[in-house]
Design an enzyme around this catalytic site. Structure first.
Site, PDB file in Angstrom:
ATOM      1  N   HIS A 163       0.700  -1.310   0.114  1.00  0.00           N
ATOM      2  CA  HIS A 163      -0.515  -0.278   0.185  1.00  0.00           C
ATOM      3  C   HIS A 163       0.753   1.216   0.141  1.00  0.00           C
ATOM      4  CE1 HIS A 163       1.042  -1.164   4.271  1.00  0.00           C
ATOM      5  NE2 HIS A 163       0.116  -0.691   4.506  1.00  0.00           N
ATOM      6  N   TYR A 164       1.967   0.911   0.862  1.00  0.00           N
ATOM      7  CA  TYR A 164       3.125   2.247   0.844  1.00  0.00           C
ATOM      8  C   TYR A 164       3.395   2.812  -0.797  1.00  0.00           C
ATOM      9  CZ  TYR A 164       7.101   4.955   2.584  1.00  0.00           C
ATOM     10  OH  TYR A 164       8.074   6.141   3.331  1.00  0.00           O
ATOM     11  N   ALA A 165       3.695   1.403  -1.261  1.00  0.00           N
ATOM     12  CA  ALA A 165       4.253   1.823  -2.901  1.00  0.00           C
ATOM     13  C   ALA A 165       3.345   1.740  -3.473  1.00  0.00           C
ATOM     14  CB  ALA A 165       4.599   0.461  -3.177  1.00  0.00           C
TER      15      ALA A 165
END
Length: 261
Positions: A163-165
Site C-alpha cells: 500500500h505504501y508503494a
C-alpha cells in the site's frame, strides 16, 4: 562574494508532517537557507516544538494543526498561509505513515488509512498550493516549486509495504503530470526519493530498524544509512531558483544503494 544561488530569502515554504522525522529535516534545510516556513502536523504541541527550533535560524515560522485527510482543512490552511505570510512559493508534500502488513492479509481499513494520508493527503495539499501559485501567476507573479517526498519503493519491491508503494508510485507519476500541466506558469514539480533514513518512524520497532539498517549499510557504497540532514540539500536545491529549469524529475538520495544492487 558570489551570489548564493541557493538563497531562499523571501520565499515561503509549507512542509506537511514537519514536526518530526523527514519533514522536520526538510523544514530545517529550508529555514537554514533563509526561507520562511509553515509547519503542518496533527499535533499542535509538536508543531510548536519544531517551530521553536526553526526560528533559531532567524526566519518566520507559522504552525497549523492540519490533518491532511481533511480536504477542507487543507484549503483553509493554505488560505491562512497566504493571509498571514503573504504568499506561498514552495510546497513539500511529506506527511505519511508506513504500516506493514503482508499483501494477502491486507484489509480495506489498513489500506485506506495509509492511502488517505500518504496519497490523497499529498494530492490535495499539492492542489491547494498549486491553485494559489496559478492565481499568483495570473496576477503577474509566476513561479513555484512543488516537492513530493517519494521513496525507494517507487523503484524496488519492499515486502509488506504494497500500500505504501502504491501511494508513492502514484505520486511519482502525478509529479510528471503536474510538471507538464503547470510548467506554463513557471511552477515546477519534482520528487525526492529517500533511501532508508533514520527517523522515529523507521525505528518504531528498534530490532527491525537495526536489522534493516545493517543490511542497507552493507550494500550502500557510502556504507551507512541516511539521516534527515542528508535530504536537506536536495530540498533546498529544488526549492531554489537554482533549479528553475528542473521539473518532472525524481532525485534518488539513498547513499548509492540502488546502484550497487
Amino acid at each position: 562574494m558570489p551570489e548564493n544561488i541557493f538563497d531562499l530569502t523571501g520565499k515561503v515554504s509549507l512542509v506537511t508532517g514537519a514536526n518530526s522525522g523527514l519533514g522536520f529535516g526538510f523544514a530545517r534545510g529550508l529555514a537554514r537557507s533563509g526561507s520562511d516556513v509553515v509547519v503542518w502536523g496533527r499535533r499542535a504541541d509538536k508543531n510548536e516544538e519544531a517551530a521553536a527550533k526553526l526560528r533559531a535560524y532567524g526566519v518566520r515560522v507559522m504552525t497549523d494543526a492540519i490533518d491532511v485527510r481533511d480536504n477542507a482543512a487543507i484549503d483553509a490552511g493554505v488560505d491562512r498561509i497566504v493571509a498571514e505570510m503573504g504568499r506561498l512559493d514552495v510546497v513539500v508534500a511529506n506527511a505519511g505513515i508506513a504500516t506493514q502488513v503482508p499483501f494477502v492479509e491486507m484489509d480495506r481499513t489498513t489500506y485506506r488509512e495509509l492511502i488517505d494520508i500518504n496519497l490523497d493527503g499529498a494530492v490535495f495539499t499539492l492542489r491547494a498550493g498549486a491553485k494559489h501559485m496559478v492565481d499568483r501567476a495570473a496576477a503577474g507573479d509566476p513561479g513555484g516549486s512543488l516537492i513530493v517526498c517519494g521513496s525507494g519503493s517507487i523503484f524496488q519491491g519492499v515486502p509488506t509495504l504494497a500500500h505504501y508503494a502504491i501511494a508513492k508510485g502514484a505520486l511519482n507519476s502525478l509529479a510528471k503530470t503536474l510538471a507538464a500541466e503547470l510548467g506554463p506558469h513557471a511552477i515546477r514539480c519534482n520528487v525526492i526519493a529517500p533511501g532508508f533514513i533514520e527517523t522515529e518512524m523507521t525505528f518504531a520497532n528498534k530490532e527491525v530498524g537495526e536489522m534493516i539498517a545493517a543490511a542497507v549499510s552493507a550494500k550502500a557504497p557510502l556504507g551507512r544509512i541516511g539521516k534527515p540532514a542528508d535530504l536537506e540539500g536536495a530540498c533546498v536545491y529544488l526549492a531554489s531558483d537554482a533549479s528553475s529549469y528542473h521539473t518532472g524529475d525524481t532525485l534518488v538520495v539513498d547513499g548509492g544503494k540502488m546502484t550497487a544492487n
